[in-house]
Design a protein around this motif. Structure first.
Motif, PDB file in Angstrom:
ATOM      1  N   ARG A  62       0.834  -1.204   0.000  1.00 27.25           N
ATOM      2  CA  ARG A  62       0.000   0.000   0.000  1.00 27.25           C
ATOM      3  C   ARG A  62       0.868   1.253   0.000  1.00 27.25           C
ATOM      4  O   ARG A  62       0.635   2.187  -0.788  1.00 27.25           O
ATOM      5  CB  ARG A  62      -0.909  -0.009   1.229  1.00 27.25           C
ATOM      6  N   THR A  65       2.579   1.593  -3.418  1.00 30.17           N
ATOM      7  CA  THR A  65       1.634   2.027  -4.446  1.00 30.17           C
ATOM      8  C   THR A  65       1.395   3.527  -4.376  1.00 30.17           C
ATOM      9  O   THR A  65       1.402   4.223  -5.407  1.00 30.17           O
ATOM     10  CB  THR A  65       0.296   1.278  -4.300  1.00 30.17           C
ATOM     11  N   VAL A 125      -4.252   0.315 -10.513  1.00 27.21           N
ATOM     12  CA  VAL A 125      -5.313  -0.676 -10.281  1.00 27.21           C
ATOM     13  C   VAL A 125      -5.079  -1.929 -11.110  1.00 27.21           C
ATOM     14  O   VAL A 125      -5.183  -3.055 -10.609  1.00 27.21           O
ATOM     15  CB  VAL A 125      -6.701  -0.072 -10.592  1.00 27.21           C
ATOM     16  N   LEU A 128      -1.944  -3.930  -9.712  1.00 33.17           N
ATOM     17  CA  LEU A 128      -2.207  -4.591  -8.434  1.00 33.17           C
ATOM     18  C   LEU A 128      -3.188  -5.743  -8.577  1.00 33.17           C
ATOM     19  O   LEU A 128      -3.010  -6.804  -7.959  1.00 33.17           O
ATOM     20  CB  LEU A 128      -2.740  -3.576  -7.420  1.00 33.17           C
ATOM     21  N   ARG A 129      -4.205  -5.555  -9.403  1.00 32.88           N
ATOM     22  CA  ARG A 129      -5.231  -6.592  -9.541  1.00 32.88           C
ATOM     23  C   ARG A 129      -4.779  -7.731 -10.447  1.00 32.88           C
ATOM     24  O   ARG A 129      -4.890  -8.909 -10.091  1.00 32.88           O
ATOM     25  CB  ARG A 129      -6.525  -5.982 -10.094  1.00 32.88           C
ATOM     26  N   ILE A 139      -6.889  -2.586  -2.767  1.00 34.34           N
ATOM     27  CA  ILE A 139      -6.533  -1.611  -3.807  1.00 34.34           C
ATOM     28  C   ILE A 139      -7.217  -0.280  -3.527  1.00 34.34           C
ATOM     29  O   ILE A 139      -6.621   0.795  -3.682  1.00 34.34           O
ATOM     30  CB  ILE A 139      -6.916  -2.125  -5.208  1.00 34.34           C
TER      31      ILE A 139
END
Length: 298
Positions: A62, A65, A125, A128-129, A139
């Motif tokens: 986190r 990111t 997004v 990460l996904r 996210i």
């Protein structure tokens, strides 16, 4: 902070460092900027009360990111002033990266270029996904959006990427075979040999960054690309050779002019032909082809 208190934070950061670097690199396309993001992540991590952290790995991802998103928005302005095409910074990678099809595809030059067409939030997004299988809720916390909004962003980004990514996943063996034919033609200046492995619609992007001479616009079409490559050697009155290596998890060529490193050629192969050539010559982007960079999705 005393040494005893710092050790758990250090141990956790070191344990996940390769993962955090991979997250930052896939978001930014720049190893140098990814390293800066890791430094910023570390400075924030050492101030965290670990007793309040339920999942240390997720917390670190986190932070990374958020820092990468901040940097990505700055890089967008930097790229707008860049001279000629901007290509991701190539990384020399070990064979284990190539053997992990999911990882190799996620850091391939072809996909990284597609990610350049996304907005910063869409890219975060999607990465990460799709690459790291992070939950929508996690996210949402990282990008400061609601889970519902993240689902919509993920769907939009996936649709955008799917429309532009390679039509088929080619095995490293197939790519290596095509590259070997390309390498032999390159070494002998064989125009027909180059034409035989180039798809009619091939596109070549050259990244010199204003430091090395390079075409400032895409070179399109097999004949134009083949002649451009051959003319590069004749223009420098030098011997142009390619040496097979692994870059971003896929076979690529380390290109030399009279034995001196000149750049890296990564390729996109479809239907046994080269449809994309990504030639990075900017010296500032070649520092990571002299030693292997460990990457991981886990």
């Amino acid at each position: 902070m005393g040494d005893d208190a710092a050790d758990p934070a250090t141990d956790t950061f070191v344990a996940h460092r390769n993962l955090l670097f991979t997250v930052a690199y896939e978001m930014l396309g720049s190893a140098a900027d990814a390293e800066d993001v890791l430094q910023e992540t570390w400075l924030r991590w050492v101030d965290v009360d670990l007793a309040q952290v339920r999942d240390r790995r997720a917390y670190l991802v986190r932070i990374t990111t958020r820092q990468a998103l901040n940097r990505l928005r700055t890089m967008t302005r930097r790229k707008e002033a860049y001279i000629g095409p901007w290509l991701p910074e190539p990384l020399l990678t070990a064979s284990d990266v190539a053997q992990d099809a999911e990882l190799a595809e996620s850091v391939s030059m072809a996909l990284m270029l597609v990610l350049e067409t996304l907005s910063p939030t869409e890219r975060a997004v999607f990465v990460l996904r799709e690459a790291f299988d992070v939950s929508y809720d996690e996210i949402a916390t990282a990008v400061d959006k609601s889970p519902a909004a993240v689902r919509q962003i993920a769907h939009r980004a996936r649709k955008h990427v799917d429309a532009r990514r390679p039509r088929e996943v080619v095995s490293p063996r197939e790519t290596r075979a095509v590259l070997e034919s390309f390498r032999r033609a390159l070494a002998t200046g064989d125009l027909q040999g180059l034409l035989d492995v180039l798809a009619p619609e091939v596109v070549m992007l050259n990244d010199g960054g204003g430091v090395k001479q390079a075409a400032r616009r895409p070179v399109v079409g097999a004949d134009r690309v083949a002649r451009f490559i051959i003319s590069t050697a004749s223009r420098h009155e030098a011997v142009l050779t390619g040496h097979l290596t692994l870059v971003n998890g896929s076979p690529a060529l380390l290109v030399r002019l009279d034995g001196e490193n000149d750049g890296v050629m990564a390729v996109r192969v479809e239907d046994a032909g080269i449809t994309g050539i990504y030639y990075v010559r900017n010296p500032e982007k070649l520092t990571r082809v002299e030693f292997e960079t460990p990457l991981t999705l886990r």
